[in-house]
Design an enzyme around this catalytic site. Sequence first.
Site, PDB file in Angstrom:
ATOM      1  CG  HIS A 184      58.879  19.336  47.990  1.00 25.65           C
ATOM      2  ND1 HIS A 184      59.149  20.338  47.101  1.00 25.65           N
ATOM      3  CD2 HIS A 184      58.781  19.934  49.205  1.00 25.65           C
ATOM      4  CE1 HIS A 184      59.216  21.503  47.753  1.00 25.65           C
ATOM      5  NE2 HIS A 184      59.006  21.277  49.031  1.00 25.65           N
TER       6      HIS A 184
ATOM      7  CG  ASP B  10      62.873  20.317  45.921  1.00 29.92           C
ATOM      8  OD1 ASP B  10      62.133  19.467  45.410  1.00 29.92           O
ATOM      9  OD2 ASP B  10      63.033  21.444  45.437  1.00 29.92           O
TER      10      ASP B  10
END
Length: 392
Positions: free
Chosen positions: A237, A214
């Site tokens: 991310h 993430d």
Amino acid sequence: MTSKCCFTIGVILGLVFVCTNAQEKVFNVLSYGAKADGMTDDSEAFLNGWRDACIWNGNGTLLIPSGVYMINGAVFKGPCNGSVTTFEMKGVIKAPTDPNIFCNTGSWIAFQYIHGLDIKGHGTFDGQGDCAWGKHQCETLPHTLALNFVHNFVVHDIHSINSKGVHVKVFQSNNARFRHVQIAAPENSPNTDGIHISYSTNMHIADSNIGTGDDCISIIDGSQSINITGITCGPGHGISIGSLGKLSKPKIVKDIHVKNCTLINTQNGVRIKSWASTITGMATNIIFDDITIIKASNPIIIDQHYCPERNCSGSTQESCVQIKDVTFNNIRGSSSSKAAVSLDCSATYPCKGIMLNDINLEYDAPDGPAISTCAHANGKATGTELPPSCLN
Ligand SMILES: *[C@@H]1O[C@H](CO)[C@@H](O)[C@H](O)[C@H]1NC(C)=O
Ligand SMILES: *[C@@H]1O[C@H](CO)[C@@H](O)[C@H](O)[C@H]1NC(C)=O
Ligand SMILES: *[C@@H]1O[C@H](CO)[C@@H](O)[C@H](O)[C@H]1NC(C)=O
Ligand SMILES: *[C@@H]1O[C@H](CO)[C@@H](O)[C@H](O)[C@H]1NC(C)=O
Ligand SMILES: *[C@@H]1O[C@H](CO)[C@@H](O)[C@H](O)[C@H]1NC(C)=O
């Protein structure tokens, strides 16, 4: 066991060390019965050692020597008597594999209500998340390390691997430094953000490697005066401000300075995102400066229609978060998708004061070159603009 605690008096026969007022003291978890066999729950030994280090009338250190320790869960609480209490972790601390032991409890290891904390020692927090990802009934999986209401702290030279949820969560904490922190989890591990900050101010995250499933770093509501420098991020991310506008307590995010960072094979590069909800908020004075991005799908992205979970396709709600005064300066590298710059702002609160200066992002594919897309994005572009800017 004690040091810096003595002063010397020269006497006729030589030097005598006189301990007057011990100021630093080390409390070793092995003296508190920690087994360090990697199987027995050593939580109680850690907590008892912490209690003594914390109430020590000087600077106490909880020492975790090398070895493998199983900790089912621990909350290290202050306030402590010393001006700095140290958690010196040389060993590996493992979480239990069964996620149900601490389903929805927030965190596995937490530090709370402490003024003056130093977490260091080259040791590793091993969340053993690979046993839990996609195989649990919990609404949320625990963070590996939470710092709640902790002021004046340093986290340096530690590793965190395979967190079940977020690796490091910082909440309502001020005056912090992170440096030489290594955080790793596989690209496909869900919600394993590296460092997640909310309602906190005055932090510097420096010279660290973060690769997760993430955001490498995410900064959400109520966070101010945060510098991020010398971070290598990937996979993951990217570095994100947001998601904003999800929590019901709206607050400003401001004075965020991200400089000299490298993002490699990430989903996003530098991102600001907000939910299309009625919750108001503001993100302002945000600078991304001197950033190398290699093959991110969205190297530069503002997404005010963020909706990863719900089906928003029928919704006409626009985000009520105002994004204002955001600078992207000297951002170079490559994109793995055509829209290398995507500025998708709210129709109700259009972005203001977006500055793009010296952007050079390649997209090397048959449908190239890269393009920019804009919606309700106002500001100014200067210097090199590859792809060409579409700001109003
Ligand atoms: C810690 O500080 C408190 C208040 O200053 C004091 O009462 C207490 O004795 C101290 N603890 C130790 C172990 O010295
Ligand atoms: C505790 O540590 C701090 C920071 O290193 C230092 O300034 C302070 O003098 C120390 N206090 C004692 C009592 O040793
Ligand atoms: C962040 O960087 C700015 C400018 O370099 C500096 O003035 C400020 O003190 C820094 N803040 C922190 C928390 O490191
Ligand atoms: C930029 O960050 C890298 C680490 O990624 C570091 O080695 C380098 O010294 C930093 N450069 C500057 C000018 O701070
Ligand atoms: C999402 O909702 C819209 C109407 O609000 C509907 O037409 C569409 O089929 C839904 N899509 C999915 C994937 O559920």
